[in-house]
Design an enzyme around this catalytic site. Structure first.
Site, PDB file in Angstrom:
ATOM      1  N   VAL A 211       0.838  -1.199   0.000  1.00 38.54           N
ATOM      2  CA  VAL A 211       0.000   0.000   0.000  1.00 38.54           C
ATOM      3  C   VAL A 211       0.873   1.248   0.000  1.00 38.54           C
ATOM      4  O   VAL A 211       1.823   1.363   0.777  1.00 38.54           O
ATOM      5  CB  VAL A 211      -0.912   0.010   1.244  1.00 38.54           C
TER       6      VAL A 211
ATOM      7  N   MET B  28       0.327  -5.013   5.308  1.00 39.20           N
ATOM      8  CA  MET B  28       0.972  -5.709   6.421  1.00 39.20           C
ATOM      9  C   MET B  28       2.488  -5.668   6.263  1.00 39.20           C
ATOM     10  O   MET B  28       3.005  -5.962   5.182  1.00 39.20           O
ATOM     11  CB  MET B  28       0.482  -7.162   6.470  1.00 39.20           C
TER      12      MET B  28
ATOM     13  N   GLU C 251       3.069 -11.501  -0.964  1.00 42.69           N
ATOM     14  CA  GLU C 251       1.727 -11.328  -0.408  1.00 42.69           C
ATOM     15  C   GLU C 251       0.669 -12.236  -1.021  1.00 42.69           C
ATOM     16  O   GLU C 251      -0.219 -12.719  -0.295  1.00 42.69           O
ATOM     17  CB  GLU C 251       1.294  -9.859  -0.535  1.00 42.69           C
TER      18      GLU C 251
ATOM     19  N   GLN D 201      10.924   0.672   2.324  1.00 49.48           N
ATOM     20  CA  GLN D 201       9.705  -0.034   1.966  1.00 49.48           C
ATOM     21  C   GLN D 201      10.011  -1.062   0.878  1.00 49.48           C
ATOM     22  O   GLN D 201      10.971  -0.923   0.114  1.00 49.48           O
ATOM     23  CB  GLN D 201       8.646   0.955   1.462  1.00 49.48           C
ATOM     24  N   HIS D 202       9.181  -2.070   0.795  1.00 47.36           N
ATOM     25  CA  HIS D 202       9.453  -3.137  -0.168  1.00 47.36           C
ATOM     26  C   HIS D 202       9.401  -2.633  -1.607  1.00 47.36           C
ATOM     27  O   HIS D 202      10.207  -3.054  -2.439  1.00 47.36           O
ATOM     28  CB  HIS D 202       8.481  -4.291   0.048  1.00 47.36           C
TER      29      HIS D 202
ATOM     30  N   GLU E  41      -2.354  13.701   6.106  1.00 45.48           N
ATOM     31  CA  GLU E  41      -1.793  12.361   6.261  1.00 45.48           C
ATOM     32  C   GLU E  41      -2.304  11.632   7.491  1.00 45.48           C
ATOM     33  O   GLU E  41      -3.040  12.181   8.314  1.00 45.48           O
ATOM     34  CB  GLU E  41      -0.266  12.452   6.283  1.00 45.48           C
TER      35      GLU E  41
ATOM     36  N   HIS F  32      11.133  -5.239  10.804  1.00 50.21           N
ATOM     37  CA  HIS F  32      10.584  -4.191   9.932  1.00 50.21           C
ATOM     38  C   HIS F  32       9.399  -3.504  10.591  1.00 50.21           C
ATOM     39  O   HIS F  32       9.213  -2.292  10.462  1.00 50.21           O
ATOM     40  CB  HIS F  32      10.162  -4.807   8.596  1.00 50.21           C
TER      41      HIS F  32
END
Length: 495
Positions: free
Chosen positions: A170, A223, A231, A189-190, A280, A388
């Site tokens: 996300v 997540m 995922e 972040q991934h 935000e 993480h």
């Protein structure tokens, strides 16, 4: 309508909301510029049903917008009902039951997606010169926002160059022009990690973005799973069935077949553009935006009368807290269990805007460890700070498990009455953390430090399994027969 089907199909989820009086269909003409955002913010703040906007000013294609898809319910005993339906759970599900369902998926073998040859998300296809993001009623959500945000409740799909890691994650995306979006892809972040892999090869990153995904997929995409965990397989384990996916039009990525809207293309190797500011998740909108990567859109596919789900970020609770905060809680509890820490519950208090995580400590187990506050805090640092999930949350509160940590009133009471001003506030500002926390200054952000701390809300006696005082409340201050009589005669008293 069973909860299982609502978890794996977005439109079935809408039917579920409507049948349970958690949806209001708004057929009156509403302007996507600020009016939609104002209504959704009011929904969050009053715990009203989710609004489905069916008549949007300036829209000629009959698109729809869904607001507050995972907002809190105002119905007694069903506060988490929209969230619970994401996981095939009943509307009365508790936070503990939700977390245990999510964590249980980690102990199941991943279920790989199945590939569809035809899919609802392909009912309309625009590619090449026909791509125009302006066909969608992309809303301006806050008057302070630097642009219109297309993705506030969707996820990005990228894959490592070797094809071994599919990441669904996300992140927001702002409209830049008719065929480009701009948004963050932080290195921690991934999506940022995979983007860096492609950049090292001197290539743009193949990319897709999904809006109106299966609810369980949306939750798992939020997540903080470990790197190299894909995922789609986790979603299959969570729901008990494979996610049905279909290949993109312009690259080799696969997207949920029943998605409402899919945009696909590439993340630029090095091109950036201004993004934001934006109201935000922490409840603030700062004065300036920031340059972020540019996403080039090469194709758009969407369903007939497609529905654009949105989150109007701001003061809690909204989806950044109900979805992201819950998924952080699940991953934190799972990590604590894996490290054999004496933690029996973890909860990102929605009211704290995902800026603190409360850990409920099993004081019976704690007593067997023969430690004190300093030693236990150091153990948390050694076993938890390297995850993480810990990077995402700057403040950790340690509370004994006589407290229901999902009840903010009890957490505040424990924080106020059990933490000593001198000895129980532990400073770990040298530890890395997410740079989006409002109290960080420019020096913190440049250094990559997250202003982290641990607050100990365990009284000294609790480290040896004792308590210096009993709790003066209905539950603890009266014998069972008195409590039962009061409960039985409550209406007779006139209440």
């Amino acid at each position: 309508m069973d909860h299982k089907s609502a978890a794996v199909d977005f439109r079935t989820y809408l039917d579920y909301l409507q049948k349970n009086d958690e949806l209001v269909v708004i057929d009156e003409n509403v302007d996507p510029v600020l009016e939609v955002g104002a209504i959704v913010r009011k929904v969050y703040e009053t715990r009203a049903p989710a609004p489905l906007f069916t008549a949007l000013a300036g829209d000629s294609r009959n698109f729809r917008i869904l607001g507050a898809p995972a907002g809190m319910s105002g119905k007694p005993g069903q506060a988490y009902s929209r969230l619970a339906a994401h996981f095939s759970l009943p509307k009365q599900a508790t936070p503990k039951q939700i977390l245990e369902k999510i964590i249980a998926a980690a102990d199941q073998p991943p279920i790989a997606p199945t590939i569809a040859q035809q899919a609802p998300c392909k009912e309309n296809i625009l590619s090449g010169a026909d791509v125009d993001l302006n066909i969608f009623p992309i809303p301006l959500l806050h008057q302070e926002d630097g642009g219109r945000y297309f993705a506030t409740y969707g996820f990005h799909i990228v894959q490592s160059p070797d094809g071994k890691w599919d990441s669904w994650s996300v992140a927001r995306a702002m409209l830049h022009d008719k065929n480009t979006l701009v948004g963050p892809a932080m290195p921690q972040q991934h999506i940022g990690m995979i983007h860096s892999m492609w950049r090292e090869q001197g290539k743009n990153t193949p990319w897709a973005m999904v809006l109106g995904a299966p609810p369980a997929a949306m939750a798992v995409a939020g997540m903080p799973l470990p790197a190299w965990t894909s995922e789609p397989g986790y979603i299959g384990a969570l729901t008990g069935e494979a996610v049905e996916v279909v290949k993109c039009e312009t690259n080799d990525l696969y997207v949920p077949a029943t998605a409402e809207i899919v945009v696909e293309g590439e993340i630029s190797l090095d091109e950036t553009a201004p993004e934001g500011p934006m109201g935000e998740y922490h409840g603030y909108s700062f004065a300036e935006g920031k340059k972020q990567p540019v996403f080039h859109v090469k194709a758009i596919t969407f369903r007939d009368r497609a529905i654009l789900p949105i989150c109007v970020a701001g003061t809690p609770p909204e989806e950044n807290h109900t979805i992201w905060g819950t998924m952080i809680s699940a991953e934190a509890l799972k990590h604590c269990r894996q490290e054999n820490l004496p933690i029996d519950m973890a909860w990102c208090s929605y009211e704290a805007a995902t800026c603190w995580l409360v850990l409920a400590v099993d004081t019976d187990r704690l007593a067997t460890m023969h430690t004190d506050a300093d030693g236990f805090v150091q153990l948390i640092v050694e076993k938890f700070f390297n995850s993480h999930v810990a990077w995402l949350v700057p403040k950790i509160l340690l509370v004994s498990n006589d407290i229901d940590i999902t009840d903010i009133n009890q957490v505040v009471w424990a924080l106020a009455t059990r933490s000593h001003p001198k000895r129980d506030f532990y400073d770990f500002t040298g530890q890395p953390g997410i740079p989006m926390v409002p109290y960080l200054d420019d020096e913190d952000k440049q250094a990559g430090h997250g202003g982290k701390m641990i607050i100990n809300c365990l009284l000294p006696e609790q480290f040896s399994g004792k308590m210096r005082a009993t709790t003066a409340c209905f539950e603890h201050s009266y014998p069972d027969e008195i409590k039962q009589r009061v409960e039985r005669k409550w209406r007779d008293y006139g209440f």
